[in-house]
Motif scaffolding. Structure first.
Motif, short mmCIF file in Angstrom:
data_model
loop_
_atom_site.label_atom_id
_atom_site.label_comp_id
_atom_site.label_asym_id
_atom_site.label_seq_id
_atom_site.Cartn_x
_atom_site.Cartn_y
_atom_site.Cartn_z
N LEU A 1 -32.90 27.34 13.21
CA LEU A 1 -32.81 28.18 14.24
C LEU A 1 -33.86 27.85 15.65
CD1 LEU A 1 -32.29 31.56 14.50
CD2 LEU A 1 -34.22 31.65 13.04
N ALA A 2 -35.29 27.97 15.24
CA ALA A 2 -35.28 27.74 16.45
C ALA A 2 -35.21 26.54 17.30
CB ALA A 2 -37.11 26.67 15.99
N ARG A 3 -33.95 25.51 17.15
CA ARG A 3 -33.24 24.76 18.09
C ARG A 3 -32.16 25.62 18.90
NH1 ARG A 3 -34.09 20.05 14.21
NH2 ARG A 3 -31.83 20.73 12.78
N LYS B 1 -44.28 39.66 14.69
CA LYS B 1 -45.52 38.99 13.92
C LYS B 1 -44.76 37.11 13.59
CE LYS B 1 -47.63 42.87 11.75
NZ LYS B 1 -47.59 43.39 10.33
N LEU B 2 -43.69 37.00 12.91
CA LEU B 2 -43.33 35.69 13.02
C LEU B 2 -43.43 34.70 14.50
CD1 LEU B 2 -42.54 33.46 11.37
CD2 LEU B 2 -40.08 34.31 11.49
N LEU B 3 -42.47 35.76 15.20
CA LEU B 3 -42.57 34.88 16.86
C LEU B 3 -44.22 35.00 17.33
CD1 LEU B 3 -39.27 36.83 18.25
CD2 LEU B 3 -39.67 34.66 17.01
N VAL C 1 -48.09 27.00 19.32
CA VAL C 1 -47.32 26.12 20.09
C VAL C 1 -48.39 26.17 21.31
CG1 VAL C 1 -45.35 25.65 21.37
CG2 VAL C 1 -45.17 26.45 19.28
N LEU C 2 -48.57 27.07 21.56
CA LEU C 2 -49.70 27.14 22.94
C LEU C 2 -50.80 27.07 22.81
CD1 LEU C 2 -48.49 31.09 24.94
CD2 LEU C 2 -47.64 28.91 25.30
N LYS D 1 -39.28 47.22 9.82
CA LYS D 1 -40.70 46.92 8.85
C LYS D 1 -40.45 45.32 9.45
CE LYS D 1 -43.49 49.64 5.86
NZ LYS D 1 -43.08 50.12 3.96
N ALA D 2 -38.94 45.40 8.97
CA ALA D 2 -38.18 44.07 8.98
C ALA D 2 -38.19 43.60 11.30
CB ALA D 2 -36.63 44.17 9.06
N ILE D 3 -38.24 44.22 11.91
CA ILE D 3 -38.56 44.44 13.30
C ILE D 3 -40.36 44.04 13.28
CG2 ILE D 3 -38.89 45.27 15.26
CD1 ILE D 3 -36.26 46.83 14.68
N GLU D 4 -41.18 44.17 12.39
CA GLU D 4 -42.79 44.28 12.75
C GLU D 4 -42.72 43.16 12.15
OE1 GLU D 4 -44.59 47.05 10.61
OE2 GLU D 4 -44.19 48.55 12.33
#
Length: 353
Positions: free
Chosen positions: A287-289, A249-251, A258-259, A242-245
């Motif tokens: 983190l994004a940078r 989903k966040l990404l 952004v798109l 569930k952490a991977i999921e």
């Protein structure tokens, strides 16, 4: 080829039964040797079966929900769709059982009503092999990593972990085509001495009894490609899954924003997005940078950050020369041109008016 009949719980899953019924139709269209035993309430399964040649109905008036205690539900809801479907397998009315319902109830019903395989312990005792949930995760090496157990068994013994590893390795060989799978035990480090008391007790058994055991692995090895099979107990596996999921989903959510925001050259955040504030927002921007799309497409999306730094230096130089009023105007215009999205600067938009 002989026909194969599969019992399907039409009440399983988070969606309405029609979703499962549509899936049955798609499966029947794809496989001419498939027959389905639809298990569920009479008003759903009987009309559905009457209209299809290879579908038969098994009426189950009760339903086990996600909120029910798995053991209690299997014991007291004897006429539920999950229990009756498992009993149909035991009676030979179906060769297998499918449900997207409560995982715990499925495991409990299968263990209670379908005779499990057994193995001999070191003391000569016969013990049933616990079922485990297996799935695959794409890895950076271009292949797949087999992951088990995903939640069927929250509390297990070290011998159960050995069986999970053996089943996972068999799945990797037969289904994924990996000739000699490398098997890892999920821990908090790759060293042999790392892990909890339970993990440390599993390590020597797996090293002794599991062919292809390659030692401990970390959470990052789900996608590293260094291991072909990652084994853990059901509690840890379900949390990791569930952490991977949630991360995926966040990404996808941020990339979509952004798109959509960059379509048409406007370069602004999508309406549903808000830039996070406070310490958590600062951490996300950092983190994004470091790891976000700006690092991948640095020549494109990250370019306005360099423009902004250059503009700031120019404004400081004019301020020192006495052009403070002009600097403030330039700053306001620059702020309207470049609006960062969690550390990722969008393309400059055209000035209105």
């Amino acid at each position: 080829m002989n026909k194969v009949r599969i019992a399907v719980d039409v009440m399983g899953g988070d969606e309405e039964p029609q979703v499962v019924l549509d899936g049955i139709d798609a499966a029947l269209a794809a496989d001419a040797d498939l027959e389905v035993l639809a298990v569920g309430p009479a008003d759903i399964v009987e009309p559905f079966a009457e209209e299809r040649e290879r579908v038969s109905a098994l009426v189950a008036p009760d339903v086990i929900t996600m909120e029910d205690d798995p053991i209690e539900a299997v014991m007291h809801k004897r006429k539920s769709s999950i229990v009756l479907a498992c009993r149909s397998v035991k009676k030979g009315e179906a060769a297998g059982f499918f449900s997207a319902g409560a995982t715990g109830a499925m495991t409990a019903a299968a263990t209670a009503y379908v005779t499990p395989f057994k193995y001999l312990t070191d003391t000569g005792e016969k013990r049933p092999i616990r079922p485990c949930i297996v799935s695959t995760i794409p890895n950076r090496a271009g292949g797949e990593t087999v992951f088990c157990d995903l939640g069927a068994n929250p509390d297990v013994e070290p011998e159960d972990m050995v069986r999970f590893a053996q089943m996972g390795a068999t799945y990797a060989r037969i289904v994924c085509g990996i000739a000699n799978p490398r098997i890892g035990l999920l821990s908090n480090g790759t060293e042999d001495t790392k892990g909890s008391h339970f993990t440390k007790s599993c390590f020597p058994l797996m090293k002794q009894k599991v062919k292809g055991f390659a030692g401990n692995c970390e959470g990052s090895d789900f996608t590293s490609g260094n291991f072909d099979v990652v084994v853990c107990d059901g509690f840890s596996g379900n949390v990791a899954l569930k952490a991977i999921e949630g991360t995926a989903k966040l990404l996808l959510h941020e990339l979509k924003g952004v798109l959509l925001g960059s379509m048409g050259g406007k370069g602004r955040r999508a309406p549903h997005q808000e830039e996070p504030e406070g310490p958590s927002g600062q951490a996300l921007r950092r983190l994004a940078r470091r790891r976000g799309p700006a690092r991948i497409a640095r020549r494109g999306l990250d370019r306005p950050w360099r423009h902004e730094r250059g503009g700031r230096q120019e404004r400081h130089a004019r301020h020192r020369a006495g052009g403070a009023q002009q600097s403030r105007g330039d700053a306001r215009r620059l702020h309207g041109q470049y609006r960062p999205v969690i550390g990722i600067a969008a393309r400059p938009c055209a000035q209105s008016g």
